[in-house]
Design a protein around this motif. Structure first.
Motif, mmCIF file in Angstrom:
data_model
loop_
_atom_site.group_PDB
_atom_site.id
_atom_site.type_symbol
_atom_site.label_atom_id
_atom_site.label_comp_id
_atom_site.label_asym_id
_atom_site.label_seq_id
_atom_site.Cartn_x
_atom_site.Cartn_y
_atom_site.Cartn_z
ATOM 1 N N GLU A 156 0.752 -1.239 0.139
ATOM 2 C CA GLU A 156 0.065 0.025 0.078
ATOM 3 C C GLU A 156 0.735 1.189 -0.034
ATOM 4 O OE1 GLU A 156 -3.438 2.233 2.485
ATOM 5 O OE2 GLU A 156 -3.030 0.012 3.016
ATOM 6 N N ILE A 157 0.438 2.370 -0.989
ATOM 7 C CA ILE A 157 1.131 3.434 -0.761
ATOM 8 C C ILE A 157 0.184 4.649 -0.574
ATOM 9 C CG2 ILE A 157 2.397 5.037 -2.301
ATOM 10 C CD1 ILE A 157 3.611 2.694 -4.140
ATOM 11 N N SER A 158 0.565 5.521 0.191
ATOM 12 C CA SER A 158 -0.451 6.654 0.491
ATOM 13 C C SER A 158 0.203 7.921 0.385
ATOM 14 C CB SER A 158 -0.863 6.207 1.824
ATOM 15 O OG SER A 158 -1.543 7.419 2.310
ATOM 16 N N ALA A 159 -0.274 8.968 -0.232
ATOM 17 C CA ALA A 159 0.369 10.256 -0.245
ATOM 18 C C ALA A 159 -0.963 11.228 -0.274
ATOM 19 C CB ALA A 159 1.024 10.382 -1.542
ATOM 20 N N THR A 160 -0.649 12.593 0.008
ATOM 21 C CA THR A 160 -1.562 13.604 0.246
ATOM 22 C C THR A 160 -1.860 14.274 -1.097
ATOM 23 O OG1 THR A 160 -0.011 15.042 0.812
ATOM 24 C CG2 THR A 160 -1.121 14.176 2.533
ATOM 25 N N ASP A 161 -0.717 14.620 -1.767
ATOM 26 C CA ASP A 161 -1.253 15.329 -3.129
ATOM 27 C C ASP A 161 -0.537 14.589 -4.441
ATOM 28 O OD1 ASP A 161 1.015 16.264 -2.310
ATOM 29 O OD2 ASP A 161 0.572 18.139 -2.639
ATOM 30 N N PHE A 162 0.696 14.197 -4.136
ATOM 31 C CA PHE A 162 1.691 13.506 -5.041
ATOM 32 C C PHE A 162 2.400 12.692 -4.823
ATOM 33 C CE2 PHE A 162 5.325 13.506 -7.910
ATOM 34 C CZ PHE A 162 4.977 13.595 -9.222
ATOM 35 N N PHE A 163 2.607 11.407 -5.673
ATOM 36 C CA PHE A 163 3.525 10.376 -5.239
ATOM 37 C C PHE A 163 4.219 9.919 -6.694
ATOM 38 C CE2 PHE A 163 4.636 5.816 -5.254
ATOM 39 C CZ PHE A 163 5.289 5.925 -3.901
ATOM 40 N N SER A 164 5.350 9.728 -6.466
ATOM 41 C CA SER A 164 6.202 9.474 -7.548
ATOM 42 C C SER A 164 7.313 8.325 -7.208
ATOM 43 C CB SER A 164 7.152 10.451 -8.273
ATOM 44 O OG SER A 164 7.906 9.991 -9.279
ATOM 45 N N ARG A 165 7.474 7.310 -8.012
ATOM 46 C CA ARG A 165 8.518 6.146 -7.779
ATOM 47 C C ARG A 165 9.072 5.732 -9.055
ATOM 48 N NH1 ARG A 165 7.574 1.705 -3.578
ATOM 49 N NH2 ARG A 165 8.160 3.375 -2.099
ATOM 50 N N SER A 166 10.132 5.463 -9.267
ATOM 51 C CA SER A 166 10.956 4.829 -10.554
ATOM 52 C C SER A 166 11.401 3.336 -10.161
ATOM 53 C CB SER A 166 11.594 5.511 -11.299
ATOM 54 O OG SER A 166 12.807 5.838 -10.410
ATOM 55 N N PHE A 167 11.058 2.625 -11.135
ATOM 56 C CA PHE A 167 11.612 1.087 -10.717
ATOM 57 C C PHE A 167 12.624 0.613 -11.938
ATOM 58 C CE2 PHE A 167 7.442 1.268 -9.230
ATOM 59 C CZ PHE A 167 7.187 0.875 -8.187
ATOM 60 N N THR A 168 13.639 0.423 -11.611
ATOM 61 C CA THR A 168 14.878 0.347 -12.784
ATOM 62 C C THR A 168 15.153 -1.319 -12.794
ATOM 63 O OG1 THR A 168 15.807 2.443 -12.221
ATOM 64 C CG2 THR A 168 17.023 0.823 -13.619
ATOM 65 N N ILE A 169 15.153 -1.756 -13.986
ATOM 66 C CA ILE A 169 15.493 -3.007 -14.363
ATOM 67 C C ILE A 169 16.954 -3.068 -14.940
ATOM 68 C CG2 ILE A 169 14.682 -5.308 -15.302
ATOM 69 C CD1 ILE A 169 11.843 -4.418 -14.747
ATOM 70 N N GLU A 170 17.699 -3.977 -14.521
ATOM 71 C CA GLU A 170 18.720 -4.356 -15.383
ATOM 72 C C GLU A 170 18.493 -5.661 -16.361
ATOM 73 O OE1 GLU A 170 21.536 -2.781 -16.389
ATOM 74 O OE2 GLU A 170 21.068 -1.145 -15.053
ATOM 75 N N HIS A 171 18.303 -5.361 -17.409
ATOM 76 C CA HIS A 171 17.714 -6.471 -18.413
ATOM 77 C C HIS A 171 19.119 -6.888 -18.927
ATOM 78 C CE1 HIS A 171 14.889 -7.667 -21.908
ATOM 79 N NE2 HIS A 171 15.852 -8.534 -21.495
#
Length: 172
Positions: A156-171
């Motif tokens: 679960e992710i919760s935020a009040t006005d904005f949320f950002s996350r990046s996921f990096t994959i080494e392929h």
């Protein structure tokens, strides 16, 4: 950051519980961009997105890594306000000639960085790494039983006005 190989599969699960706008953008190792969610900006209203559970890709489909190796990224953004500038850049990217896509793609990534900076709050805890379900992906027992519902492993992710996350994959 995770190392994955040709044939590995990926799936995302979102459960939108309150009025907001969620965007999931993929950047390939060749720099190509695609919006994975929402499926179309035209389906959005100015109030919100469809609440509820969303699997990306839909239903029992999974993304499968191909032979193209390198660094791949997924950008997840959620905002109480619609990200009109980001949407406009993505629409421009999707309608552009191949020769112009690289330049517009850089603008999209810059816009994501700008949004992250704009909403950055100094009083924030360091993020913990997100577990990728390698045991589920490779588990013979799970595959044999047909158990592949990633919602059971959601965070679960919760935020009040904005949320950002990046996921990096080494392929590789």
């Amino acid at each position: 950051d995770t190392v994955l190989k040709f044939g590995d599969q990926i799936k995302f699960f979102l459960n939108i519980e309150s009025n907001c706008f969620v965007y999931l953008i993929y950047q390939s190792s060749q720099g190509e961009l695609s919006v994975l969610f929402p499926y179309r900006f035209k389906s959005l209203t100015d109030d919100n997105q469809d609440l509820g559970r969303h699997y990306i890709p839909k239903e029992d489909q999974w993304f499968e890594l191909d032979e193209c190796t390198g660094t791949e990224k997924f950008y997840l953004l959620a905002s109480v306000d619609r990200l009109q500038e980001l949407e406009a850049l993505v629409n421009e990217y999707e309608n552009a000639d191949k020769s112009k896509k690289v330049e517009i793609g850089k603008k999209i990534v810059s816009e994501i960085r700008r949004l992250r900076k704009q909403h950055f709050k100094v009083k924030r805890y360091a993020e913990k790494p997100v577990t990728i379900l390698g045991t589920m992906r490779g588990s013979k027992m799970a595959a044999a039983a047909g158990v592949r519902d990633i919602a059971d492993h959601a965070v679960e992710i919760s935020a009040t006005d904005f949320f950002s996350r990046s996921f990096t994959i080494e392929h590789r």
